[in-house]
Design a protein around this motif. Structure first.
Motif, PDB file in Angstrom:
ATOM      1  N   LEU A  68       0.840  -1.197   0.000  1.00  0.00           N
ATOM      2  CA  LEU A  68       0.000   0.000   0.000  1.00  0.00           C
ATOM      3  C   LEU A  68       0.878   1.252   0.000  1.00  0.00           C
ATOM      4  CD1 LEU A  68      -3.053  -0.481   2.397  1.00  0.00           C
ATOM      5  CD2 LEU A  68      -3.091   0.047  -0.027  1.00  0.00           C
ATOM      6  N   GLU A  69       0.613   2.131  -0.934  1.00  0.00           N
ATOM      7  CA  GLU A  69       1.380   3.371  -1.017  1.00  0.00           C
ATOM      8  C   GLU A  69       0.680   4.465  -0.224  1.00  0.00           C
ATOM      9  OE1 GLU A  69       1.858   4.297  -5.129  1.00  0.00           O
ATOM     10  OE2 GLU A  69       3.155   2.568  -5.520  1.00  0.00           O
ATOM     11  N   TRP A  70       1.466   5.239   0.506  1.00  0.00           N
ATOM     12  CA  TRP A  70       0.916   6.385   1.229  1.00  0.00           C
ATOM     13  C   TRP A  70       1.694   7.635   0.852  1.00  0.00           C
ATOM     14  CZ3 TRP A  70       4.737   8.689   3.961  1.00  0.00           C
ATOM     15  CH2 TRP A  70       5.768   7.903   4.469  1.00  0.00           C
ATOM     16  N   GLU A  71       1.054   8.775   1.044  1.00  0.00           N
ATOM     17  CA  GLU A  71       1.761  10.032   0.840  1.00  0.00           C
ATOM     18  C   GLU A  71       1.272  11.061   1.845  1.00  0.00           C
ATOM     19  OE1 GLU A  71       1.159  11.470  -3.116  1.00  0.00           O
ATOM     20  OE2 GLU A  71      -0.881  12.174  -2.728  1.00  0.00           O
ATOM     21  N   VAL A  72       2.153  11.984   2.156  1.00  0.00           N
ATOM     22  CA  VAL A  72       1.817  13.115   3.022  1.00  0.00           C
ATOM     23  C   VAL A  72       1.757  14.340   2.127  1.00  0.00           C
ATOM     24  CG1 VAL A  72       2.535  14.522   4.983  1.00  0.00           C
ATOM     25  CG2 VAL A  72       2.991  12.054   4.980  1.00  0.00           C
ATOM     26  N   VAL A  73       0.659  15.082   2.190  1.00  0.00           N
ATOM     27  CA  VAL A  73       0.513  16.263   1.334  1.00  0.00           C
ATOM     28  C   VAL A  73       0.455  17.519   2.193  1.00  0.00           C
ATOM     29  CG1 VAL A  73      -0.644  14.994  -0.497  1.00  0.00           C
ATOM     30  CG2 VAL A  73      -2.009  16.054   1.296  1.00  0.00           C
ATOM     31  N   SER A  74       0.938  18.620   1.640  1.00  0.00           N
ATOM     32  CA  SER A  74       0.882  19.905   2.325  1.00  0.00           C
ATOM     33  C   SER A  74      -0.546  20.437   2.300  1.00  0.00           C
ATOM     34  CB  SER A  74       1.811  20.906   1.632  1.00  0.00           C
ATOM     35  OG  SER A  74       1.283  21.243   0.352  1.00  0.00           O
TER      36      SER A  74
END
Length: 753
Positions: A609-615
């Motif tokens: 599972l890919e995750w990302e943190v966004v501004s």
């Protein structure tokens, strides 16, 4: 179910991962929006489908397709429409018209049976004719496979996985050994393979079926935390699963051992006779034992009194610098961590583990050494960072998880391993009771000989959710230096959470007078009254009392089923804590309603599972892979049109789940005490009324109470609580790490080492 027939005019959306598709179907002059899971449909094709009409709150009426079949084009118009749709590579509108003009209603047969004749048309070379035919063949094979698998009751989603795994080989596999699918394809376990095999005419006493049933039984045991099963228990469980006598099953254990799929070990326990491991579990234990043995080297300081004195003096200096006073066990802990390659620190709440860790960290830093700090979960790592002032990471991030596919055992590929080890002098792992045998194996592979490994945890907590009981087995082996802290320090001793936790561990009566500031017991013997007070506590009383949001207050329960089990409580709590609203979208997953702003938990390790943190401006600022069993987050977006749900986990990590993958999350307003391991909450509510003796025990109660930072509230029966304290029953975990370690010691003695 209703039936419809028409041609696909436009594919609005398709999820490349799972085949979830939204399309426009023209049927009888009307345009119908259809949804479902299929990867073999293309624009221009004609289909016959079965399903049901549903009404979406945003997109209106839709036809949800359950089963379908592709219908070959029946006339020149439908053939041209199909070829012009772009479904066949290299064929556009103009070329499609020329092909149909030349061959008419015979076009489809020409493409399939005499493709070389396409070269008769201007603009089509022999090579292009072969490419067109190959593309049509490939799509035909996929369609035929989908139709074939539907006869065996296989869903479209699983049919796609089966075809992608085997291609046209699937026909032979279904005929000979459908149980291969349980080993080769994620999402197809023994039960699904068994259903398919029965429809394919495989006999109940087939060797393939029995072997697959044995492996599945061991897999289920691994999910319960066992690394092996005694042979008699394995035969009983497999017999119940397969509906066969143990005498029929037993010979296949030897056959699996010959194929190196299981390992059979003679047991030191005469009641067990033999232990049967799935091979990966046995070699994980063996590898861990060997690597621990290799790391367990002293620093060459054990012989010198002068060196002991030097350590003592440095500890004294540390106490002055930190303004603390360590007791004898804490000083011994620092000394043992300095002198040995492996050291274990254990102790209950309030016994000074954090102070001791800080002293150990400062000692090594004063020696100019590089340290890594880690814990099994994001929450535990965050707590470790706050407590020590030094960055702690999850073990997965420390090992640089690369998102490679996980196997049945839950193992994963990490960038840090024996070929690319961690570059540190000291590695400190907190919450070791949560670490399972496979994660521990991965960690040890990345630690080179000469690096100190310090393991910290409460051995009296529940063991890991995954297989093994690593911390307890290492301590029980008696091979490695360990210190158990016992003294409750004054400041911690002012907390009734700490005092009652130690009373629970000792089997002593709890103080339930409600004069405490952080430990409350409310006698409530009616389930509906418990529901009412639980909601009142979460929405009004506790947020103000502990300075937290209702989202952060956690209900912990021993059970999944029953009126006070996870499944019932989550439905009730969702209704009151996150009620329906026109501003919140919803979707259904496996019979559970999910709503935007719901609190949810990941219930199995998913290394891909890919995750990302966004501004705040929506710009990605960090990304990675891997969401793990027990991670808790909030649903921030449901997009039914795209068939996706987005969840935000700790540290603002956002993950998007396709609808077909929603079986990996569940509501988490209430979670089992076992799933709460490694987490700490501002306030914990535990409803305890009645339940099975094997669950309602001292160990479980101790773990639940110690999850609270500021407040514990127990709702329920005083008698039940007293019985839990008295009940020292613990489910036995069948693990052999301690035995593997002792075997290496015996080998050393045999070799004179």
């Amino acid at each position: 179910m209703e039936k419809i027939k028409g041609f696909i005019e436009h594919i609005i959306y398709r999820n490349a991962d799972n085949g979830y598709t939204v399309l426009d179907l023209v049927s009888g002059g009307s345009e119908i929006t259809c949804v479902g899971f299929f990867r073999t449909m293309d624009q221009g094709e004609t289909i016959e489908a079965e399903g049901a009409y549903t009404t979406h709150p945003v997109y209106g009426e839709q036809f949800k397709i359950e089963t379908y079949r592709i219908v070959p084009p029946e006339d020149e118009e439908s053939i041209e429409r199909y070829l012009a749709s772009g479904a066949v590579k290299g064929v556009g509108q103009a070329l499609a018209a020329r092909i149909v003009k030349r061959f008419g209603a015979d076009t489809y047969r020409i493409i399939e049976e005499e493709p070389e004749r396409l070269a008769e048309i201007k603009g089509i070379s022999e090579r292009k004719a072969r490419e067109i035919a190959a593309d049509v063949y490939e799509k035909r094979d996929a369609r035929e496979a989908m139709t074939f698998l539907q006869k065996y009751g296989v869903s479209n989603t699983l049919a796609i996985r089966i075809y992608e795994q085997y291609g046209t080989r699937l026909y032979g596999i279904l005929k000979e050994n459908p149980y291969r699918m349980a080993e080769d394809i994620q999402g197809i376990g023994f039960r699904i393979a068994d259903e398919i095999a029965a429809k394919a005419g495989i006999q109940a006493d087939s060797d393939y079926r029995i072997r697959s049933g044995i492996l599945y039984t061991l897999t289920l045991a691994g999910a319960e935390g066992h690394c092996y099963l005694p042979q008699n228990i394995l035969l009983d469980r497999a017999g119940e699963l397969l509906k066969l006598e143990p005498a029929v099953i037993e010979p296949q254990i030897a056959n699996l051992a010959m194929d190196k799929k299981v390992v059979v070990k003679r047991s030191p326990d005469p009641e067990e006779r033999c232990r049967v491991y799935a091979a990966s579990y046995y070699y994980a234990e063996l590898n861990c034992a060997k690597m621990l043995h290799d790391l367990n080297i002293s620093s060459g300081q054990e012989a010198g009194a002068a060196q002991e004195e030097d350590i003592r003096l440095k500890i004294g200096q540390l106490q002055q610098e930190l303004g603390i006073e360590l007791d004898d066990l804490q000083k011994r802990s620092v000394s043992e961590s300095v002198k040995n390659g492996i050291f274990i620190l254990s102790g209950g709440p309030g016994t000074g583990k954090t102070t001791t860790i800080n002293a150990i960290i400062r000692y090594f830093l004063s020696e100019g050494m590089d340290l890594y700090l880690a814990a099994p979960t994001g929450r535990a790592a965050k707590r470790m960072t706050e407590a020590t002032g030094y960055e702690a990471r999850t073990i997965h991030r420390l090992l640089e998880l690369n998102g490679a596919p996980a196997g049945e055992t839950g193992t994963a590929r990490f960038e840090r391993n024996e070929e690319n080890p961690l570059e540190a002098d000291v590695i400190i792992i907190d919450e070791m009771s949560m670490v399972d045998i496979f994660l521990f194996q991965a960690l040890l592979k990345a630690i080179p000989v000469g690096t100190r490994l310090i393991m910290v945890g409460d051995v009296n907590q529940l063991p890991s959710v995954g297989a093994g009981q690593v911390l307890r087995d290492i301590m029980d082996s008696g091979r490695f230096p360990a210190v158990m802290l016992e003294r409750i320090f004054r400041q911690a001793g002012e907390s009734d959470i700490v005092r009652n936790a130690h009373r629970i561990h000792a089997g002593e009566e709890l103080v339930l007078d409600n004069k405490s500031r952080d430990f409350f017991f409310l006698e409530r013997n009616d389930v509906n009254v418990i529901y009412k007070h639980m909601i009142l506590l979460i929405t009004e009383k506790l947020p103000r009392y502990v300075g937290a949001e209702p989202y952060d207050i956690q209900v912990l329960t021993p059970m999944r089923k029953g009126s006070l089990g996870v499944e019932t409580l989550n439905g009730i709590l969702q209704r009151y804590l996150n009620p329906p609203s026109d501003t919140k979208k919803e979707c259904s997953a496996g019979g559970t309603l999910l709503r935007e702003r719901d609190k949810v938990m990941q219930i199995r390790n998913n290394y891909q599972l890919e995750w990302e943190v966004v501004s705040k401006y929506g710009i990605p600022i960090d990304k990675g892979t891997g969401i793990f069993n027990g991670d808790i987050g909030m649903i921030v977006r449901i997009d039914e049109h795209a068939g996706e749900v987005t969840v935000e986990y700790d540290e603002h990590r956002r993950v998007t789940y396709p609808f077909a993958q929603l079986d990996e999350i569940e509501l988490a307003y209430a979670v089992t005490i076992h799933k709460s391991q490694g987490s700490e909450y501002p306030a914990v509510i535990m409803p305890l009324l009645s339940g099975p003796r094997m669950l309602f025990n001292r160990n479980l109660l101790y773990t639940g109470v110690t999850r609270a930072r500021s407040c514990v509230t127990i709702l329920g029966s005083r008698d039940t609580l007293r019985e839990m304290v008295d009940n020292n029953f613990q489910n036995r975990r069948y693990t052999g790490l301690a035995d593997r370690i002792r075997e290496l010691i015996w080998q050393d003695k045999e070799n004179g080492i």
